[in-house]
Scaffold this motif. Structure first.
Motif, PDB file in Angstrom:
ATOM      1  N   ILE A  27       9.658  13.695  44.936  1.00  0.00           N
ATOM      2  CA  ILE A  27       8.565  13.948  45.872  1.00  0.00           C
ATOM      3  C   ILE A  27       7.244  14.079  45.136  1.00  0.00           C
ATOM      4  CG2 ILE A  27       7.700  15.495  47.672  1.00  0.00           C
ATOM      5  CD1 ILE A  27      10.295  13.951  48.364  1.00  0.00           C
ATOM      6  N   GLY A  28       6.248  13.317  45.567  1.00  0.00           N
ATOM      7  CA  GLY A  28       4.947  13.353  44.933  1.00  0.00           C
ATOM      8  C   GLY A  28       4.233  14.678  45.140  1.00  0.00           C
ATOM      9  N   VAL A  29       3.747  15.267  44.050  1.00  0.00           N
ATOM     10  CA  VAL A  29       2.985  16.512  44.105  1.00  0.00           C
ATOM     11  C   VAL A  29       1.634  16.283  43.438  1.00  0.00           C
ATOM     12  CG1 VAL A  29       5.065  17.935  44.140  1.00  0.00           C
ATOM     13  CG2 VAL A  29       3.986  17.409  41.948  1.00  0.00           C
ATOM     14  N   TYR A  30       0.635  17.050  43.868  1.00  0.00           N
ATOM     15  CA  TYR A  30      -0.712  16.821  43.353  1.00  0.00           C
ATOM     16  C   TYR A  30      -1.357  18.073  42.769  1.00  0.00           C
ATOM     17  CZ  TYR A  30      -2.144  18.786  47.869  1.00  0.00           C
ATOM     18  OH  TYR A  30      -2.304  19.611  48.950  1.00  0.00           O
ATOM     19  N   ASP A  31      -0.772  19.252  43.011  1.00  0.00           N
ATOM     20  CA  ASP A  31      -1.242  20.479  42.382  1.00  0.00           C
ATOM     21  C   ASP A  31      -0.091  21.477  42.372  1.00  0.00           C
ATOM     22  OD1 ASP A  31      -1.042  21.474  44.974  1.00  0.00           O
ATOM     23  OD2 ASP A  31      -3.169  21.962  45.172  1.00  0.00           O
ATOM     24  N   MET A  32      -0.334  22.679  41.842  1.00  0.00           N
ATOM     25  CA  MET A  32       0.755  23.643  41.713  1.00  0.00           C
ATOM     26  C   MET A  32       1.226  24.163  43.068  1.00  0.00           C
ATOM     27  SD  MET A  32       1.504  23.732  38.536  1.00  0.00           S
ATOM     28  CE  MET A  32       2.602  25.152  38.554  1.00  0.00           C
ATOM     29  N   TYR A  33       0.338  24.227  44.039  1.00  0.00           N
ATOM     30  CA  TYR A  33       0.746  24.738  45.346  1.00  0.00           C
ATOM     31  C   TYR A  33       1.637  23.724  46.064  1.00  0.00           C
ATOM     32  CZ  TYR A  33       0.293  27.925  49.294  1.00  0.00           C
ATOM     33  OH  TYR A  33       0.562  28.846  50.284  1.00  0.00           O
ATOM     34  N   ALA A  53      -5.539  12.192  40.836  1.00  0.00           N
ATOM     35  CA  ALA A  53      -6.930  11.747  40.839  1.00  0.00           C
ATOM     36  C   ALA A  53      -7.683  12.335  42.026  1.00  0.00           C
ATOM     37  CB  ALA A  53      -6.990  10.220  40.874  1.00  0.00           C
ATOM     38  N   ALA A  54      -7.015  12.395  43.180  1.00  0.00           N
ATOM     39  CA  ALA A  54      -7.650  12.933  44.378  1.00  0.00           C
ATOM     40  C   ALA A  54      -7.898  14.432  44.267  1.00  0.00           C
ATOM     41  CB  ALA A  54      -6.776  12.636  45.593  1.00  0.00           C
ATOM     42  N   SER A  55      -6.900  15.180  43.781  1.00  0.00           N
ATOM     43  CA  SER A  55      -7.004  16.640  43.791  1.00  0.00           C
ATOM     44  C   SER A  55      -7.800  17.173  42.619  1.00  0.00           C
ATOM     45  CB  SER A  55      -5.604  17.263  43.789  1.00  0.00           C
ATOM     46  OG  SER A  55      -4.920  16.966  42.589  1.00  0.00           O
ATOM     47  N   TYR A  56      -7.652  16.582  41.435  1.00  0.00           N
ATOM     48  CA  TYR A  56      -8.279  17.126  40.232  1.00  0.00           C
ATOM     49  C   TYR A  56      -9.720  16.651  40.069  1.00  0.00           C
ATOM     50  CZ  TYR A  56      -8.417  19.043  35.486  1.00  0.00           C
ATOM     51  OH  TYR A  56      -8.733  19.779  34.372  1.00  0.00           O
ATOM     52  N   TYR A  57      -9.977  15.395  40.471  1.00  0.00           N
ATOM     53  CA  TYR A  57     -11.306  14.822  40.286  1.00  0.00           C
ATOM     54  C   TYR A  57     -12.036  14.555  41.605  1.00  0.00           C
ATOM     55  CZ  TYR A  57      -9.283  13.675  35.711  1.00  0.00           C
ATOM     56  OH  TYR A  57      -8.662  13.726  34.495  1.00  0.00           O
ATOM     57  N   GLY A  58     -11.290  14.497  42.715  1.00  0.00           N
ATOM     58  CA  GLY A  58     -11.899  14.075  43.967  1.00  0.00           C
ATOM     59  C   GLY A  58     -12.315  12.623  43.942  1.00  0.00           C
ATOM     60  N   LEU A  59     -11.507  11.799  43.257  1.00  0.00           N
ATOM     61  CA  LEU A  59     -11.840  10.391  43.070  1.00  0.00           C
ATOM     62  C   LEU A  59     -10.640   9.514  43.432  1.00  0.00           C
ATOM     63  CD1 LEU A  59     -13.702  10.689  39.638  1.00  0.00           C
ATOM     64  CD2 LEU A  59     -14.753  10.222  41.872  1.00  0.00           C
ATOM     65  N   PRO A  60     -10.879   8.244  43.767  1.00  0.00           N
ATOM     66  CA  PRO A  60      -9.766   7.338  44.088  1.00  0.00           C
ATOM     67  C   PRO A  60      -8.960   6.991  42.848  1.00  0.00           C
ATOM     68  CG  PRO A  60     -11.837   6.147  44.100  1.00  0.00           C
ATOM     69  CD  PRO A  60     -12.200   7.594  43.937  1.00  0.00           C
ATOM     70  N   ASP A  61      -7.804   6.414  43.089  1.00  0.00           N
ATOM     71  CA  ASP A  61      -6.850   6.089  42.019  1.00  0.00           C
ATOM     72  C   ASP A  61      -7.203   4.746  41.389  1.00  0.00           C
ATOM     73  OD1 ASP A  61      -4.629   6.131  40.363  1.00  0.00           O
ATOM     74  OD2 ASP A  61      -3.269   5.391  41.917  1.00  0.00           O
ATOM     75  N   ILE A  62      -8.309   4.730  40.624  1.00  0.00           N
ATOM     76  CA  ILE A  62      -8.758   3.471  40.026  1.00  0.00           C
ATOM     77  C   ILE A  62      -9.039   3.634  38.536  1.00  0.00           C
ATOM     78  CG2 ILE A  62      -9.623   2.434  42.142  1.00  0.00           C
ATOM     79  CD1 ILE A  62     -12.423   3.370  41.394  1.00  0.00           C
ATOM     80  N   GLY A  63      -8.353   4.622  37.897  1.00  0.00           N
ATOM     81  CA  GLY A  63      -8.432   4.699  36.453  1.00  0.00           C
ATOM     82  C   GLY A  63      -9.267   5.827  35.893  1.00  0.00           C
ATOM     83  N   ILE A  65      -8.336   9.039  35.508  1.00  0.00           N
ATOM     84  CA  ILE A  65      -7.571  10.141  34.923  1.00  0.00           C
ATOM     85  C   ILE A  65      -7.659  10.118  33.403  1.00  0.00           C
ATOM     86  CG2 ILE A  65      -5.257  11.126  34.635  1.00  0.00           C
ATOM     87  CD1 ILE A  65      -4.600  10.050  37.433  1.00  0.00           C
ATOM     88  N   ALA A  66      -7.962  11.281  32.831  1.00  0.00           N
ATOM     89  CA  ALA A  66      -7.946  11.461  31.381  1.00  0.00           C
ATOM     90  C   ALA A  66      -6.607  12.081  30.995  1.00  0.00           C
ATOM     91  CB  ALA A  66      -9.095  12.369  30.943  1.00  0.00           C
ATOM     92  N   TRP A  67      -5.965  11.514  29.971  1.00  0.00           N
ATOM     93  CA  TRP A  67      -4.602  11.944  29.661  1.00  0.00           C
ATOM     94  C   TRP A  67      -4.479  13.432  29.319  1.00  0.00           C
ATOM     95  CZ3 TRP A  67      -3.355  14.093  25.075  1.00  0.00           C
ATOM     96  CH2 TRP A  67      -4.134  13.798  23.958  1.00  0.00           C
ATOM     97  N   PRO A  68      -5.437  14.086  28.652  1.00  0.00           N
ATOM     98  CA  PRO A  68      -5.251  15.531  28.400  1.00  0.00           C
ATOM     99  C   PRO A  68      -5.136  16.352  29.689  1.00  0.00           C
ATOM    100  CG  PRO A  68      -6.951  14.642  26.959  1.00  0.00           C
ATOM    101  CD  PRO A  68      -6.673  13.594  27.992  1.00  0.00           C
ATOM    102  N   ASP A  69      -5.843  15.921  30.739  1.00  0.00           N
ATOM    103  CA  ASP A  69      -5.747  16.624  32.015  1.00  0.00           C
ATOM    104  C   ASP A  69      -4.347  16.470  32.613  1.00  0.00           C
ATOM    105  OD1 ASP A  69      -8.429  17.335  31.795  1.00  0.00           O
ATOM    106  OD2 ASP A  69      -9.115  15.592  32.940  1.00  0.00           O
ATOM    107  N   MET A  70      -3.803  15.269  32.539  1.00  0.00           N
ATOM    108  CA  MET A  70      -2.458  15.040  33.070  1.00  0.00           C
ATOM    109  C   MET A  70      -1.417  15.822  32.276  1.00  0.00           C
ATOM    110  SD  MET A  70      -0.467  13.729  35.298  1.00  0.00           S
ATOM    111  CE  MET A  70      -1.122  12.293  36.165  1.00  0.00           C
ATOM    112  N   VAL A  71      -1.512  15.817  30.954  1.00  0.00           N
ATOM    113  CA  VAL A  71      -0.563  16.554  30.117  1.00  0.00           C
ATOM    114  C   VAL A  71      -0.627  18.047  30.426  1.00  0.00           C
ATOM    115  CG1 VAL A  71      -0.030  17.242  27.743  1.00  0.00           C
ATOM    116  CG2 VAL A  71      -0.468  14.833  28.281  1.00  0.00           C
ATOM    117  N   ALA A  72      -1.832  18.591  30.582  1.00  0.00           N
ATOM    118  CA  ALA A  72      -1.973  20.016  30.884  1.00  0.00           C
ATOM    119  C   ALA A  72      -1.344  20.356  32.233  1.00  0.00           C
ATOM    120  CB  ALA A  72      -3.450  20.407  30.870  1.00  0.00           C
ATOM    121  N   PHE A  73      -1.494  19.470  33.208  1.00  0.00           N
ATOM    122  CA  PHE A  73      -0.893  19.700  34.523  1.00  0.00           C
ATOM    123  C   PHE A  73       0.629  19.700  34.431  1.00  0.00           C
ATOM    124  CE2 PHE A  73       0.165  17.634  38.804  1.00  0.00           C
ATOM    125  CZ  PHE A  73       0.286  18.860  39.451  1.00  0.00           C
TER     126      PHE A  73
END
Length: 294
Positions: A27-33, A53-63, A65-73
């Motif tokens: 199941i796709g999740v986008y934040d801790m809640y 991309a939508a929840s962390y940056y408020g931006l569309p899924d077009i590239g 995302i910075a990898w350190p942010d994804m790893v931290a999540f």
């Protein structure tokens, strides 16, 4: 002192579930809640690039995302959900093969179960959007081989975003011939195409991506199992449900001149107590490693 437990690694546990009969849902999740709610219903999560991309940056899924942010999540997710599968969307590996390998090693160290690596070239798109372009097959296969060499236990899903019919089958067959654990063809438009892809990938496990408003048919897990699909990722049910619920709640609040609604008799209220109880379970879940006396 700390000792590693003797249970299988996260990647192997996911492989075992995928190999079992039926279609494994993630199941796709986008934040801790959203992950906290998903964990109440399913034992596998998909860390969706669209949702992040939508929840962390408020931006569309077009590239973006910075990898350190994804790893931290993912690290926060693993800390709260030590028993759940965590399949992570790493898009194109953040462009360079060297970066992709670094990210894969980092994700494996913090407890990810697996990653999805796509063959898109920049500017990338959501897999169900128009205008996708793919790398030359040999260039993608070289990147995939490097990622496979960088992992030890991590599951690797090889994904193609090809849209031309002949290219779809060519790439699906080529990906199935690699050491990738699973093959994903994103944006499949019909059940007949699922059958065609199933035939060319042979015995390799097959993944299907379901997203509301996407290009693929809406199919149940039973129907997917009959089609030979081994894994189904649901990229956005939490995100889109939250979008609708928040929009409706705030519209009602505006109409009511800012007065919070009374609890409905036919629906349990979500308030401070219910929310806190949900989040407290993230502290109480058993760890996969235990401290034992020396």
């Amino acid at each position: 002192m700390l000792h590693e437990d003797t249970a299988p690694g996260y990647g192997q546990r996911l492989r075992e579930d995928v190999a079992a009969q039926g279609t494994t849902p993630l199941i796709g999740v986008y934040d801790m809640y959203s992950a906290s709610i998903a964990a109440e219903h399913y034992n596998g999560m998909f860390v969706s690039g669209f949702g992040f991309a939508a929840s962390y940056y408020g931006l569309p899924d077009i590239g973006f995302i910075a990898w350190p942010d994804m790893v931290a999540f993912v690290e926060r997710l693993r800390g709260a959900f030590p028993q759940h599968h965590l399949l992570v969307d790493i898009d194109d590996g953040y462009v360079d093969p060297e970066v992709a390998c670094h990210v894969v090693r980092r994700l494996e160290r913090i407890g990810a179960s697996g990653v999805i690596l796509e063959d898109q070239k920049r500017p990338r798109r959501c897999g169900h959007a128009d205008g996708k372009q793919v790398l030359p097959l040999e260039e993608y296969l070289e990147k995939l081989d490097q990622v496979l060499a960088a992992r030890t236990d991590l599951v690797v899903v090889a994904r193609t975003d090809a849209t031309e019919e002949s290219d779809i089958l060519l790439r699906a067959e080529a990906l199935a011939a690699t050491d990738a654990d699973i093959v994903l063809v994103d944006g499949v438009r019909s059940e007949e195409w699922i059958r065609r892809i199933r035939r060319v990938v042979g015995d390799k496990p097959l993944l299907f991506n379901q997203i509301a408003g996407g290009k693929s048919p809406r199919l149940s897990l039973s129907e997917l199992g009959e089609l030979g699909v081994d894994v189904a990722i649901y990229s956005t049910p939490c995100l889109f449900a939250a979008h609708r619920a928040m929009d409706e709640a705030l519209a009602r609040l505006k109409v009511a001149d800012g007065r919070l609604p009374a609890p409905a008799e036919d629906s349990p209220q979500i308030g401070v107590r219910e929310s806190t109880e949900l989040l407290e379970r993230n502290i109480a879940r058993p760890r996969r490693r235990e401290a034992v006396g020396a």
